[in-house]
Scaffold this active site. Structure first.
Site, PDB file in Angstrom:
ATOM      1  N   HIS A 115      43.291  97.494  37.269  1.00 20.19           N
ATOM      2  CA  HIS A 115      43.614  96.778  38.517  1.00 20.19           C
ATOM      3  C   HIS A 115      44.053  95.362  38.126  1.00 20.19           C
ATOM      4  O   HIS A 115      44.963  95.186  37.319  1.00 20.19           O
ATOM      5  CB  HIS A 115      42.374  96.837  39.421  1.00 20.19           C
ATOM      6  CG  HIS A 115      42.588  96.459  40.856  1.00 20.19           C
ATOM      7  ND1 HIS A 115      43.796  96.071  41.384  1.00 20.19           N
ATOM      8  CD2 HIS A 115      41.702  96.386  41.894  1.00 20.19           C
ATOM      9  CE1 HIS A 115      43.656  95.802  42.681  1.00 20.19           C
ATOM     10  NE2 HIS A 115      42.394  95.982  43.017  1.00 20.19           N
TER      11      HIS A 115
ATOM     12  N   MET B 163      49.873  98.171  29.785  1.00 20.13           N
ATOM     13  CA  MET B 163      49.449  97.384  30.955  1.00 20.13           C
ATOM     14  C   MET B 163      50.665  96.793  31.671  1.00 20.13           C
ATOM     15  O   MET B 163      51.638  96.399  31.036  1.00 20.13           O
ATOM     16  CB  MET B 163      48.507  96.254  30.507  1.00 20.13           C
ATOM     17  CG  MET B 163      47.205  96.768  29.940  1.00 20.13           C
ATOM     18  SD  MET B 163      46.219  97.637  31.184  1.00 20.13           S
ATOM     19  CE  MET B 163      46.090  99.256  30.520  1.00 20.13           C
ATOM     20  N   GLY B 164      50.560  96.752  33.001  1.00 21.08           N
ATOM     21  CA  GLY B 164      51.668  96.194  33.786  1.00 21.08           C
ATOM     22  C   GLY B 164      52.689  97.244  34.199  1.00 21.08           C
ATOM     23  O   GLY B 164      53.704  96.902  34.813  1.00 21.08           O
ATOM     24  N   PHE B 165      52.436  98.507  33.864  1.00 20.16           N
ATOM     25  CA  PHE B 165      53.355  99.578  34.273  1.00 20.16           C
ATOM     26  C   PHE B 165      52.606 100.646  35.057  1.00 20.16           C
ATOM     27  O   PHE B 165      51.441 100.919  34.793  1.00 20.16           O
ATOM     28  CB  PHE B 165      54.029 100.215  33.052  1.00 20.16           C
ATOM     29  CG  PHE B 165      55.051  99.311  32.448  1.00 20.16           C
ATOM     30  CD1 PHE B 165      56.365  99.326  32.906  1.00 20.16           C
ATOM     31  CD2 PHE B 165      54.690  98.411  31.468  1.00 20.16           C
ATOM     32  CE1 PHE B 165      57.297  98.447  32.376  1.00 20.16           C
ATOM     33  CE2 PHE B 165      55.617  97.535  30.929  1.00 20.16           C
ATOM     34  CZ  PHE B 165      56.925  97.553  31.390  1.00 20.16           C
TER      35      PHE B 165
ATOM     36  N   HIS C 235      51.749 102.593  38.927  1.00 18.09           N
ATOM     37  CA  HIS C 235      51.006 102.184  40.127  1.00 18.09           C
ATOM     38  C   HIS C 235      50.607 103.443  40.867  1.00 18.09           C
ATOM     39  O   HIS C 235      51.385 104.383  40.950  1.00 18.09           O
ATOM     40  CB  HIS C 235      51.897 101.300  41.015  1.00 18.09           C
ATOM     41  CG  HIS C 235      51.146 100.579  42.074  1.00 18.09           C
ATOM     42  ND1 HIS C 235      50.747 101.182  43.243  1.00 18.09           N
ATOM     43  CD2 HIS C 235      50.695  99.295  42.129  1.00 18.09           C
ATOM     44  CE1 HIS C 235      50.101 100.287  43.970  1.00 18.09           C
ATOM     45  NE2 HIS C 235      50.044  99.145  43.324  1.00 18.09           N
TER      46      HIS C 235
ATOM     47  N   ASP D 139      51.807  92.779  38.101  1.00 22.53           N
ATOM     48  CA  ASP D 139      51.127  92.100  36.998  1.00 22.53           C
ATOM     49  C   ASP D 139      52.032  91.878  35.790  1.00 22.53           C
ATOM     50  O   ASP D 139      51.848  90.917  35.035  1.00 22.53           O
ATOM     51  CB  ASP D 139      49.883  92.902  36.569  1.00 22.53           C
ATOM     52  CG  ASP D 139      48.730  92.731  37.553  1.00 22.53           C
ATOM     53  OD1 ASP D 139      48.709  91.709  38.262  1.00 22.53           O
ATOM     54  OD2 ASP D 139      47.866  93.623  37.617  1.00 22.53           O
TER      55      ASP D 139
ATOM     56  N   ARG E 162      30.493 106.673  54.297  1.00 23.04           N
ATOM     57  CA  ARG E 162      29.467 107.495  53.659  1.00 23.04           C
ATOM     58  C   ARG E 162      30.066 108.881  53.441  1.00 23.04           C
ATOM     59  O   ARG E 162      29.916 109.781  54.285  1.00 23.04           O
ATOM     60  CB  ARG E 162      28.222 107.546  54.558  1.00 23.04           C
ATOM     61  CG  ARG E 162      26.905 107.894  53.867  1.00 23.04           C
ATOM     62  CD  ARG E 162      26.956 109.158  53.105  1.00 23.04           C
ATOM     63  NE  ARG E 162      25.674 109.549  52.563  1.00 23.04           N
ATOM     64  CZ  ARG E 162      25.572 110.584  51.736  1.00 23.04           C
ATOM     65  NH1 ARG E 162      26.641 111.277  51.354  1.00 23.04           N
ATOM     66  NH2 ARG E 162      24.382 110.931  51.299  1.00 23.04           N
TER      67      ARG E 162
HETATM   68  C1  LIG Z   1      48.373  94.484  40.867  1.00 19.74           C
HETATM   69  C2  LIG Z   1      47.723  95.744  40.330  1.00 19.74           C
HETATM   70  O1  LIG Z   1      46.535  95.885  40.301  1.00 19.74           O
HETATM   71  S1  LIG Z   1      48.818  96.942  39.840  1.00 19.74           S
HETATM   72  C3  LIG Z   1      47.930  97.948  38.671  1.00 19.74           C
HETATM   73  C4  LIG Z   1      47.705  97.191  37.399  1.00 19.74           C
HETATM   74  N1  LIG Z   1      47.215  98.079  36.346  1.00 19.74           N
HETATM   75  C5  LIG Z   1      47.948  98.372  35.255  1.00 19.74           C
HETATM   76  O2  LIG Z   1      49.057  97.891  35.058  1.00 19.74           O
HETATM   77  C6  LIG Z   1      47.292  99.286  34.259  1.00 19.74           C
HETATM   78  C7  LIG Z   1      48.279 100.293  33.671  1.00 19.74           C
HETATM   79  N2  LIG Z   1      48.614 101.287  34.628  1.00 19.74           N
HETATM   80  C8  LIG Z   1      47.815 102.389  34.821  1.00 19.74           C
HETATM   81  O3  LIG Z   1      46.820 102.583  34.115  1.00 19.74           O
HETATM   82  C9  LIG Z   1      48.151 103.349  35.943  1.00 19.74           C
HETATM   83  O4  LIG Z   1      49.541 103.351  36.183  1.00 19.74           O
HETATM   84  C10 LIG Z   1      47.380 103.036  37.230  1.00 19.74           C
HETATM   85  C11 LIG Z   1      45.888 103.013  36.964  1.00 19.74           C
HETATM   86  C12 LIG Z   1      47.805 101.668  37.794  1.00 19.74           C
HETATM   87  C13 LIG Z   1      47.708 104.095  38.266  1.00 19.74           C
HETATM   88  O5  LIG Z   1      47.315 105.258  37.694  1.00 19.74           O
HETATM   89  P1  LIG Z   1      47.133 106.676  38.393  1.00 19.74           P
HETATM   90  O6  LIG Z   1      47.619 106.685  39.764  1.00 19.74           O
HETATM   91  O7  LIG Z   1      45.729 107.054  38.184  1.00 19.74           O
HETATM   92  O8  LIG Z   1      48.173 107.484  37.540  1.00 19.74           O
HETATM   93  P2  LIG Z   1      47.867 108.579  36.461  1.00 19.74           P
HETATM   94  O9  LIG Z   1      46.785 108.128  35.551  1.00 19.74           O
HETATM   95  O10 LIG Z   1      47.652 109.841  37.192  1.00 19.74           O
HETATM   96  O11 LIG Z   1      49.241 108.600  35.663  1.00 19.74           O
HETATM   97  C14 LIG Z   1      50.281 109.551  35.825  1.00 19.74           C
HETATM   98  C15 LIG Z   1      50.982 109.703  34.493  1.00 19.74           C
HETATM   99  O12 LIG Z   1      51.622 108.477  34.125  1.00 19.74           O
HETATM  100  C16 LIG Z   1      51.058 107.999  32.899  1.00 19.74           C
HETATM  101  N3  LIG Z   1      50.898 106.562  33.050  1.00 19.74           N
HETATM  102  C17 LIG Z   1      50.576 105.906  34.173  1.00 19.74           C
HETATM  103  N4  LIG Z   1      50.546 104.585  33.925  1.00 19.74           N
HETATM  104  C18 LIG Z   1      50.837 104.451  32.619  1.00 19.74           C
HETATM  105  C19 LIG Z   1      50.948 103.331  31.795  1.00 19.74           C
HETATM  106  N5  LIG Z   1      50.751 102.097  32.255  1.00 19.74           N
HETATM  107  N6  LIG Z   1      51.263 103.523  30.510  1.00 19.74           N
HETATM  108  C20 LIG Z   1      51.466 104.761  30.025  1.00 19.74           C
HETATM  109  N7  LIG Z   1      51.381 105.868  30.768  1.00 19.74           N
HETATM  110  C21 LIG Z   1      51.067 105.703  32.052  1.00 19.74           C
HETATM  111  C22 LIG Z   1      49.734 108.675  32.759  1.00 19.74           C
HETATM  112  O13 LIG Z   1      49.322 108.770  31.407  1.00 19.74           O
HETATM  113  C23 LIG Z   1      50.017 110.028  33.347  1.00 19.74           C
HETATM  114  O14 LIG Z   1      50.754 110.785  32.403  1.00 19.74           O
HETATM  115  P3  LIG Z   1      50.452 112.346  32.192  1.00 19.74           P
HETATM  116  O15 LIG Z   1      50.777 112.962  33.527  1.00 19.74           O
HETATM  117  O16 LIG Z   1      51.355 112.711  31.081  1.00 19.74           O
HETATM  118  O17 LIG Z   1      48.995 112.404  31.863  1.00 19.74           O
HETATM  119  O1  LIG Z   2      47.661  98.446  45.388  1.00 20.63           O
HETATM  120  C1  LIG Z   2      47.004  98.631  44.346  1.00 20.63           C
HETATM  121  O2  LIG Z   2      46.385  99.672  44.081  1.00 20.63           O
HETATM  122  C2  LIG Z   2      46.961  97.592  43.307  1.00 20.63           C
HETATM  123  C3  LIG Z   2      47.880  96.446  43.583  1.00 20.63           C
HETATM  124  O3  LIG Z   2      49.061  96.522  43.348  1.00 20.63           O
HETATM  125  C4  LIG Z   2      47.326  95.277  44.231  1.00 20.63           C
HETATM  126  O4  LIG Z   2      46.126  95.223  44.523  1.00 20.63           O
HETATM  127  O5  LIG Z   2      48.095  94.319  44.474  1.00 20.63           O
END
Ligand SMILES: CC(=O)SCCNC(=O)CCNC(=O)[C@H](O)C(C)(C)COP(=O)(O)OP(=O)(O)OC[C@H]1O[C@@H](n2cnc3c(N)ncnc32)[C@H](O)[C@@H]1OP(=O)(O)O
Ligand SMILES: O=C([O-])CC(=O)C(=O)O
Length: 385
Positions: A221, A256-258, A260, A312, A356
């Site tokens: 996040h 990180m940063g990719f 959503h 991010d 709940r």
């Molecule tokens: C402002 C914010 O808070 S935005 C979020 C910031 N967080 C990040 O940037 C952390 C990196 N990103 C991630 O970990 C994820 O994209 C998340 C947690 C944000 C969303 O994840 P989820 O909805 O749970 O996606 P999920 O884990 O199902 O990913 C789907 C596929 O994309 C891949 N994937 C998703 N994000 C990434 C990533 N950042 N790098 C590499 N692979 C990725 C997963 O490995 C998965 O591949 P697979 O199907 O071959 O296993």
């Molecule tokens: O919407 C989300 O899951 C994460 C996000 O981009 C934010 O909180 O700005």
């Protein structure tokens, strides 16, 4: 009971809200009927504060009133400052913030008044004081002189000034304000959900915000913006960025940063806005390499994984160029999101239903007998005593 189970509550509607909505098809982030990106381009953070807390964009007089009530609320209780100074120097900045907000709650006389009016007043106090905790906490732990707020500056210019110790230029303050707007609210991310779950027990705004801080700290996040900066610094160059991303992908690591949960295969409109801001700042500071490194990273991820940057990814280098220490990137995100979270807690209190949910149980079915041969002798000894 429904047996529907969606891990991570993916696509589950958890709440009704009049606050915001991610319209993925139209690629719009709707904030009370306005487009978040247009707000970032044409309004200031305090306008968005009025919109989120009061339901309408303020006029000039309304904005001035908001500014005045925030200026009145500046100033941290002496004991909050003292506690920040007592924390070990290696305390993560998000934990400093979590503790600071928690202590601050003891000094709010309206803590347990959940009326809309009292919640709004608390939200205003938090908008004034959370940035102070972010800045003071870091300065206290790094043994730098504390900087008092300067209410002659705009809200965002003052926040940046309290962190860096330098009054920002109009360009820097404007870009920082845009970043606070795009971070201010985003429908139902994990942190907002956490806050609403807490508020649904009729717990207070501060407690809900403290829970949200803990949620936002995680790298899946808000913590991602700091991890992005560490990656950029480690990569060091455009080619270094390409090599580092490929190495990490080969090890099946997340970049990180990719990605959503909601946008996933579409661009995050906020990231595009921050990308433009980065181009401007990088040109202004004569650091085009940082911009080109980020663009290369974006290209590599699109080619290798078909993934787009989230907010991010581009907010991190923007904050770096604005002189914000990396350790404060996530706390700044939380300070901006204090606004959206306050609006959600107010809405939850006003239309409450306790959260709940149920579980799909995977443990053993059929009960084990509780009295076993091992337990019986101990029981007898107890009785003899
Ligand atoms: C402002 C914010 O808070 S935005 C979020 C910031 N967080 C990040 O940037 C952390 C990196 N990103 C991630 O970990 C994820 O994209 C998340 C947690 C944000 C969303 O994840 P989820 O909805 O749970 O996606 P999920 O884990 O199902 O990913 C789907 C596929 O994309 C891949 N994937 C998703 N994000 C990434 C990533 N950042 N790098 C590499 N692979 C990725 C997963 O490995 C998965 O591949 P697979 O199907 O071959 O296993
Ligand atoms: O919407 C989300 O899951 C994460 C996000 O981009 C934010 O909180 O700005």
């Amino acid at each position: 009971m429904s047996d529907l189970y969606l891990p991570g509550l993916e696509n589950v509607v958890a709440s009704e809200t009049g606050i915001s909505y991610l319209d993925v098809e139209k690629e719009e982030i709707v904030i009370r009927g306005y487009d978040l990106i247009e707000l970032a381009q044409q309004a200031v953070y305090l306008d968005v504060a009025g919109l989120l807390l009061d339901g309408e964009l303020p006029d000039e007089a309304g904005r001035a009133a908001l500014e005045a009530s925030i200026a009145d609320a500046y100033g941290l209780p002496q004991n909050v400052r003292a506690i920040l100074h007592l924390l070990p120097a290696n305390t993560p900045a998000m934990d400093v913030l979590r503790t600071g907000i928690s202590v601050l709650s003891s000094y709010d006389e309206e803590l347990d008044d959940r009326s809309p009016e009292a919640n709004r007043r608390k939200a205003i106090r938090l908008l004034a004081r959370v940035p102070q905790i972010v800045a003071y906490g870091h300065r206290a732990l790094t043994k730098q002189p504390l900087i008092e707020p300067d209410s002659s500056l705009s809200y965002s210019a003052n926040f940046l000034y309290m962190i860096t110790g330098k009054v920002p230029s109009a360009l820097e303050a404007g870009i920082f304000d845009q970043s606070l707007i795009v971070y201010s609210e985003h429908e139902m991310p994990n942190s907002t959900f956490t806050a609403r779950v807490i508020a649904s027990t009729q717990s207070d705004l501060y407690g809900a915000l403290v829970g949200a801080v803990a949620s936002l700290k995680g790298t899946l996040h808000g913590g991602a913006n700091e991890a992005v900066m560490e990656m950029l610094l480690e990569a060091g160059s455009e080619d270094g960025m390409e090599a580092l991303i490929k190495e990490r992908l080969a090890r099946r690591e997340r970049i990180m940063g990719f990605g959503h949960r909601v946008y996933m295969r579409k661009p995050d409109p906020r990231a595009l806005l921050m990308k433009d801001a980065l181009a401007l700042l990088a040109a202004h500071f004569g650091q085009p390499d940082l911009y080109h490194m980020c663009v290369r990273g974006e290209e590599v991820m699109r080619r290798e994984k078909e993934l787009h940057p989230n907010l991010d990814y581009y907010a991190a280098p923007v904050y770096h160029l604005l002189g914000i220490p990396t350790a404060l990137f996530t706390p700044v995100f939380l300070a901006a999101r204090t606004l959206g979270i306050s609006a959600h807690v107010m809405e939850q209190h006003a239309h409450n239903r306790l959260f709940r949910p149920r579980v799909r149980y995977t443990g053993p079915r059929g009960l084990h007998p509780l009295i076993t041969d091992q337990l019986l002798p101990e029981r007898e000894e107890d009785e003899e005593e």
